[in-house]
Design an enzyme around this catalytic site. Structure first.
Site, PDB file in Angstrom:
ATOM      1  N   LYS A  72      33.332  29.647  45.439  1.00  0.00           N
ATOM      2  CA  LYS A  72      33.392  30.939  46.146  1.00  0.00           C
ATOM      3  C   LYS A  72      32.323  31.941  45.689  1.00  0.00           C
ATOM      4  O   LYS A  72      31.902  32.799  46.458  1.00  0.00           O
ATOM      5  CB  LYS A  72      34.777  31.569  45.994  1.00  0.00           C
ATOM      6  CG  LYS A  72      35.831  30.948  46.897  1.00  0.00           C
ATOM      7  CD  LYS A  72      37.138  31.714  46.810  1.00  0.00           C
ATOM      8  CE  LYS A  72      38.141  31.160  47.793  1.00  0.00           C
ATOM      9  NZ  LYS A  72      39.373  31.951  47.850  1.00  0.00           N
ATOM     10  N   GLY A 132      47.888  38.774  37.057  1.00  0.00           N
ATOM     11  CA  GLY A 132      46.746  37.852  37.066  1.00  0.00           C
ATOM     12  C   GLY A 132      45.461  38.571  37.423  1.00  0.00           C
ATOM     13  O   GLY A 132      45.483  39.608  38.104  1.00  0.00           O
ATOM     14  N   GLY A 134      42.340  36.672  38.323  1.00  0.00           N
ATOM     15  CA  GLY A 134      41.387  35.638  38.723  1.00  0.00           C
ATOM     16  C   GLY A 134      40.735  35.971  40.054  1.00  0.00           C
ATOM     17  O   GLY A 134      40.631  37.143  40.446  1.00  0.00           O
TER      18      GLY A 134
END
Ligand code: NAP
Length: 289
Positions: A72, A132, A134
């Site tokens: 990505k 999170g 990420g």
């Protein structure tokens, strides 16, 4: 599936691994329903082969493709243009061909926002918590800022990654302010939030009994709070089951998955796509597993 002919145009997805990707299911269902001459195929691709693959895609005239882990960010140097949203997230999940080269955007934000947009909330004052930090958390941050949230709490486990995550938004167009916390500080901020979002893989198949948060903490959330899990297998996750037991509003990752795909397909086909057909195809597929 529609008949493949010499004129059939190619769409697809690059990533590693791709065996569990559900994108071919939803895209081919929509393509078939619309009766357009396209096919969407998985292209499993190791990082070392990215350069060769993208050159090949240009040569054989691929119309567009999705990008998933681990490409990505790595795809960005291969693009002649990226949308402001993709630049802010720092990741691209949808690419299409233009006269001057490949153009990339990030439709995870559209997907993430889709189930929230119909809810009436005072987004500016609601201070969401993201579990999170990420790749998906980056799209969630940008989505929440677009929704109007002014302050966002991010909870992570790795001091350095968490700090880098916070730093990465400095000198960008992001309109929200971020504060970072460690997991053991979650209990101190949970009472303030009306929106809790899990962007970690904790609880994802096959670890279906795991949850990123102790169940007793749900009891301390406001009674109108929304609990959102980006995971879509299992459905619901243990995290969402615990929130439901407390009577909280829950959102799973299925709509995000479908909407990010629907927006991508719209870019490629330049026509309205049948979201209900995509949803049905996914539900049928998951029920057969
Ligand atoms: P990622 O880039 O690997 O990020 C995962 C984050 O979770 C990282 O911050 C990681 O922390 C943290 N984490 C992982 N295991 C943990 C643990 N045991 N305890 C605490 N923190 C932990 O993955 P991603 O691309 O963001 O994807 C995350 C999840 O979102 C996946 O389950 C994915 O399937 C889902 N997702 C769903 C959609 C959708 O369309 N519904 C779209 C995108 C992603 P460290 O950095 O410290 O390792």
């Amino acid at each position: 599936m529609s008949k493949i002919t010499g004129k059939t145009k190619l769409l697809g997805i690059i990533g590693d691994p791709l065996k569990h990707s559900l994108s071919p299911v939803i895209h081919n269902a929509a393509i078939s329903y619309l009766g357009v001459d396209y096919i969407y195929v998985p292209f499993p691709l190791k990082p070392k082969d990215l350069t060769t693959a993208i050159a090949g895609f240009s040569s054989i005239g691929i119309v567009g493709f999705n990008v998933t882990i681990p490409h990505k960010q790595a795809i960005i140097p291969f693009l002649s243009e990226t949308t402001p949203t993709a630049q802010l997230v720092g990741a691209v999940n949808t690419v299409w061909r233009t006269k001057t080269g490949w153009k990339g955007t990030n439709t995870d934000i559209d997907g993430f926002l889709s189930p929230l947009q119909s809810l009436q909330r005072d987004w500016a004052n609601l201070t969401p918590i993201i579990l999170g930090n990420g790749g998906a958390a980056r799209a969630v941050v940008v989505g929440l800022a677009q929704l109007g949230c002014l302050k966002i709490h991010v909870v992570g486990r790795d001091r350095q990654k968490l700090w880098q995550f916070a730093q990465s938004w400095k000198n960008t167009q992001l309109t929200a302010t971020l504060r970072i916390y460690f997991w053991d500080e979650l209990s101190e901020i949970i009472e303030e939030t009306e929106l809790l979002i899990n962007t970690t893989p904790i609880g994802m198949f096959p670890n279906i009994n795991d949850s990123p948060m102790e169940s007793i903490l749900f009891a301390r959330m406001p009674e109108n709070a929304i609990v959102y899990d980006l995971i879509y297998t299992p459905n619901p996750t243990q995290f969402l089951k615990n929130a439901q037991q407390q009577g909280l509003i829950t959102i799973d990752g299925l709509e995000m998955l479908i909407q990010q795909g629907a927006v991508a397909l719209q870019f490629w086909l330049q026509k309205t796509v049948p979201v209900d057909v995509m949803t049905q195809s996914l539900q049928d597929y998951l029920n057969l597993q």
